[in-house]
Design an enzyme around this catalytic site. Structure first.
Site, PDB file in Angstrom:
ATOM      1  N   ASP A 229       0.840  -1.202   0.000  1.00  0.00           N
ATOM      2  CA  ASP A 229       0.000   0.000   0.000  1.00  0.00           C
ATOM      3  C   ASP A 229       0.880   1.259   0.000  1.00  0.00           C
ATOM      4  O   ASP A 229       0.649   2.200  -0.758  1.00  0.00           O
ATOM      5  CB  ASP A 229      -0.922  -0.014   1.223  1.00  0.00           C
ATOM      6  CG  ASP A 229      -1.737   1.267   1.338  1.00  0.00           C
ATOM      7  OD1 ASP A 229      -2.560   1.533   0.441  1.00  0.00           O
ATOM      8  OD2 ASP A 229      -1.543   2.018   2.304  1.00  0.00           O
ATOM      9  N   LYS A 233       1.678   4.282  -3.058  1.00  0.00           N
ATOM     10  CA  LYS A 233       1.664   5.734  -2.864  1.00  0.00           C
ATOM     11  C   LYS A 233       2.993   6.371  -3.287  1.00  0.00           C
ATOM     12  O   LYS A 233       3.010   7.433  -3.905  1.00  0.00           O
ATOM     13  CB  LYS A 233       1.352   6.057  -1.395  1.00  0.00           C
ATOM     14  CG  LYS A 233      -0.066   5.657  -1.001  1.00  0.00           C
ATOM     15  CD  LYS A 233      -0.283   5.722   0.495  1.00  0.00           C
ATOM     16  CE  LYS A 233      -1.670   5.197   0.875  1.00  0.00           C
ATOM     17  NZ  LYS A 233      -1.846   5.086   2.312  1.00  0.00           N
TER      18      LYS A 233
END
Length: 371
Positions: A229, A233
């Site tokens: 995750d 980003k």
């Protein structure tokens, strides 16, 4: 009110973020009406159901109830896009999913003149090729004026103005040298409670269990602990900063899942067996404490060397990253213009309402461009 002042909104994904977004859309609609712009919700869709009445405006407050009670089986997503492309007014598609298939269809959607606002990280962190195609098909990329606009503020830092700040730094001629921070609300909460400044904190497995019980982790905590995750980003920010990062797995990403537990059958079994590996994390905590430091899970981009990495690092207790509270995010931009004082953005980086705020803010940007 003339047709040209009417903008249609189609919402895909009505889970936590989607529900919060609908509440914010109702408020925004009332506000925009006073400015002579009519935002009409015309479609709501979840994985198996769709509610659409041939572009008739839907009551926002009843939309979810109607979707459940009166909605039809969702047609293939491509069919929905083709229908929206025939709309008599401009359409903004709000994709509140994390669906890979929908993400892959963004170039086609944009080329049909439909604008997109979304927190879907997969669209912007998948292959570099998809990233390039999306912006080649967008009116705010290199696509023609008949293409749709695309904004994705909430793909990094939920409602925090991370992407817009980075874009503004670059577009006004500043040179970004380094980006560093805590990009995951889950990892922030986990390490702030595992190793608080001033000592203490529980065993790592106990803190993971607590984070899950409080709703900070995914249903299977491995989906947070594998670091992917955060890597997604970092991929998005690195690309905005001009680095041609091929994918979120093309640079070092430290996983906190013990090798032996990578293939256990469920998240529950993982939590059950995790205490067997507490010693490794306890050693890390002790070695950092001896140096007067704390351990945090961070991501960093070094622009001159084109290096991107995600993993554990030690920080002095006085460092802004060490002093984070709860599930806050912190992102530091080191640039030529800001010199030795980094530009820091800090605040809640997770949660339905703040993520939806980023989506609603993007919707407003598109409305202003279309109006």
């Amino acid at each position: 009110m003339s047709g040209s002042n009417k903008i249609f909104v189609a919402v895909v994904g009505v889970g936590g973020v989607g529900k919060a977004f609908l509440g914010q859309l109702e408020h925004l609609r009332a506000r925009m009406q006073r400015q002579n712009v009519l935002l009409e919700l015309v479609l709501v869709r979840r994985s198996k159901k769709q509610y659409f009445d041939n572009f008739a405006p839907l009551d926002i407050s009843q939309a979810l109830q109607n979707l459940d009670n009166s909605g039809n089986a969702a047609p293939p997503f491509g069919e929905t896009v083709d229908t929206l492309a025939k709309a008599p007014n401009k359409v903004i598609l709000v994709d509140n999913t994390s669906d890979q298939e929908i993400a892959a269809s963004y170039p086609k959607i944009l080329s049909k003149g439909i604008s997109i606002v979304t927190p879907n990280k997969k669209a912007f962190s998948d292959t570099y090729d998809l990233w390039s195609q999306i912006f080649a098909s967008a009116a705010n990329g290199t696509g023609g004026p008949k293409c749709g606009y695309v904004f994705h503020e909430s793909t990094v830092g939920a409602g925090l103005p991370v992407i817009s700040t980075l874009k503004e730094l670059i577009e006004t001629g500043d040179e970004v040298t380094k980006i560093e921070g805590v990009f995951s609300g889950t990892m922030s909460f986990l390490f702030n409670s595992f190793m608080p400044v001033g000592g203490g904190g529980g065993k790592f497995s106990a803190e993971v269990k607590k984070a899950k019980e409080l709703g900070y982790t995914e249903p299977d905590p491995r989906d947070d602990l594998n670091g992917l995750d955060v890597a997604r980003k970092l991929t998005i920010l690195a690309r905005i900063a001009g680095l041609k990062v091929q994918s979120p797995t093309s640079f070092p990403v430290e996983s906190l899942i013990p090798k032996e537990l990578e293939s256990v059958s469920s998240g529950d079994e993982f939590l059950e067996k995790l205490p067997q590996f507490d010693d490794q994390m306890e050693e890390l905590k002790l070695s950092a404490a001896k140096e007067g430091k704390v351990v945090r899970f961070v991501g960093s981009i070094d622009a001159p060397s084109q290096a991107v990495r995600v993993g554990l690092e030690k920080f002095d207790a006085s460092h802004p990253i060490a002093a984070l509270k709860g599930s806050d995010n912190i992102i530091s931009f080191h640039t030529k213009r800001y010199g030795s004082n980094a530009l820091i953005i800090q605040g809640a980086g997770a949660g339905g309402e703040v993520t939806a705020m980023g989506v609603t803010g993007d919707l407003l940007k598109v409305v202003r461009l279309l109006h």
